[in-house]
Design a protein around this motif. Structure first.
Motif, PDB file in Angstrom:
ATOM      1  N   ALA A 109       0.832  -1.211   0.000  1.00  0.00           N
ATOM      2  CA  ALA A 109       0.000   0.000   0.000  1.00  0.00           C
ATOM      3  C   ALA A 109       0.862   1.256   0.000  1.00  0.00           C
ATOM      4  O   ALA A 109       0.531   2.256  -0.659  1.00  0.00           O
ATOM      5  CB  ALA A 109      -0.928  -0.014   1.211  1.00  0.00           C
ATOM      6  N   HIS A 134     -10.654  -0.037  -1.337  1.00  0.00           N
ATOM      7  CA  HIS A 134     -10.494  -1.461  -1.594  1.00  0.00           C
ATOM      8  C   HIS A 134     -11.611  -1.899  -2.536  1.00  0.00           C
ATOM      9  O   HIS A 134     -12.787  -1.866  -2.162  1.00  0.00           O
ATOM     10  CB  HIS A 134     -10.545  -2.249  -0.294  1.00  0.00           C
ATOM     11  CG  HIS A 134      -9.400  -1.955   0.623  1.00  0.00           C
ATOM     12  ND1 HIS A 134      -8.257  -2.723   0.660  1.00  0.00           N
ATOM     13  CD2 HIS A 134      -9.209  -0.941   1.516  1.00  0.00           C
ATOM     14  CE1 HIS A 134      -7.419  -2.214   1.547  1.00  0.00           C
ATOM     15  NE2 HIS A 134      -7.968  -1.130   2.082  1.00  0.00           N
ATOM     16  N   LEU A 315      -6.442  -2.170  -4.937  1.00  0.00           N
ATOM     17  CA  LEU A 315      -6.349  -0.954  -4.138  1.00  0.00           C
ATOM     18  C   LEU A 315      -6.600   0.244  -5.048  1.00  0.00           C
ATOM     19  O   LEU A 315      -6.202   0.240  -6.222  1.00  0.00           O
ATOM     20  CB  LEU A 315      -4.969  -0.826  -3.493  1.00  0.00           C
ATOM     21  CG  LEU A 315      -4.571  -1.897  -2.482  1.00  0.00           C
ATOM     22  CD1 LEU A 315      -3.190  -1.579  -1.903  1.00  0.00           C
ATOM     23  CD2 LEU A 315      -5.596  -2.019  -1.367  1.00  0.00           C
TER      24      LEU A 315
END
Length: 358
Positions: A109, A134, A315
């Protein structure tokens, strides 16, 4: 025909056809180099040392917008500089391949945050203030008018997001389905103009669009905006057909007229044309960057693996770059500010946060 509705076919690098780009992926797909990956990893290490993501819970913090030179990288800046003009003023998208995604999820991330932050400031993706999204199936009902479609396994339909740029990092793919599609708003407009010129003007008339329960405090639960606008000599789109349809749940919201509905049907048909849109299979480690104002994107329905650890997961960042096109005043009802570098996202009702799990 409404004022500022083009009467001739649009031309330029953003008026592309998917059939042409499908046979020439070298124009829009590039692999990260070893130097770029090393720079992203090194800068992610510096970012994590600042206390990220906790330190970036406030979107105005230095760690959030990467104003702190300790979390900037000349190599990453050079990469973004090479693709930015094509992304914002040219074709409108790029896919970067090969970002490592198999190691520590926090570091994965952080790499995306560093990459995205060099392009623009992350903005909130929902009323809960999520700066990191998400994209996965949470089992929600797509027919529920409060559901955001990216949280289901259903086809989304061609749409735009409420930010200048969307960045998607593929972590895992579905067992089947879940293909990504992109389409040029200019090319779809050209198709409607050629096939149904009597309808094209309706695409430039305001329609009600459902906020899906995420309207700013004190605002109406819907906003009114044209699907297409021609402003500052650029065609700009904002569209989600399901949200337009669900706005009818509010008695005071304007209803679609027959001509408007026919125009939206023609626009959808153009976007669905396999000659117009470009389909692609995102691989784990692919980063897809899309300019929302000139492209629409879609995702086919998918079937996930029974193992939760192997289910489709991407993501997402919504980004506001410091440069970009001028937007018409009608965007203010959705975006708040329309000032370049200070716009986009859903107005959060709580402090912004960076959730590491769905």
């Amino acid at each position: 025909m409404p004022l500022h509705c083009p009467t001739a076919q649009l031309v330029g690098p953003d008026a592309w056809r998917g059939s042409a780009l499908a046979v020439a992926p070298e124009h829009w797909l590039q692999r990260f180099t070893s130097d770029q990956l090393a720079a992203l990893d090194e800068t992610a290490t510096h970012l994590l040392a600042t206390g990220w993501p906790k330190a970036a819970s406030d979107a105005s913090s230095a760690a959030s917008d990467l104003a702190d030179e300790h979390v900037r990288s000349p190599v990453v800046s050079e990469l973004i500089a090479r693709i930015r003009d094509d992304l914002l003023f040219g074709r409108g998208f790029v896919v970067l391949r090969g970002l490592p995604v198999a190691d520590d999820p926090l570091r994965v991330a952080a790499r995306l945050w560093v990459l995205g932050g060099h392009l623009g400031r992350p903005v909130s993706q929902n009323a809960r203030g999520h700066l990191l999204g998400h994209v996965c199936d949470l089992g929600y009902d797509a027919a529920d008018p409060t559901t955001r479609l990216y949280q289901t396994n259903q086809r989304q339909g061609f749409h735009t997001d409420s930010a200048d740029v969307v960045a998607l990092l593929c972590l895992r793919t579905a067992r089947s389905g879940g293909r990504s599609s992109l389409a040029s708003a200019a090319t779809a407009f050209n198709a409607v103009l050629a096939g149904a010129p009597e309808l094209v003007g309706a695409l430039f008339e305001p329609v009600a669009t459902d906020h899906r329960g995420e309207e700013p405090p004190g605002a109406r639960p819907w906003f009114e905006i044209p699907v297409l606008s021609f402003h500052d000599e650029r065609l700009t789109a904002i569209y989600q057909r399901r949200y337009i349809e669900s706005a009818a749940r509010f008695p005071a919201a304007p209803r679609l007229g027959e001509r408007q509905r026919a125009a939206l049907d023609a626009f959808d048909a153009a976007l669905d044309d396999p000659d117009i849109h470009l389909e692609m299979d995102l691989e784990p480690g692919d980063v897809q960057l899309v300019h929302n104002h000139q492209l629409l994107h879609d995702r086919t329905a998918f079937v996930d693996d029974r193992d939760p650890a192997r289910r489709r997961h991407l993501l997402r960042l919504w980004l506001c770059p410091p440069i970009g096109r001028q937007l018409p005043a009608s965007f203010a009802e959705r975006y708040g500010s329309i000032a370049i570098g200070r716009r986009g996202g859903v107005v959060p009702r709580v402090a912004t946060t960076i959730p590491l799990t769905p």
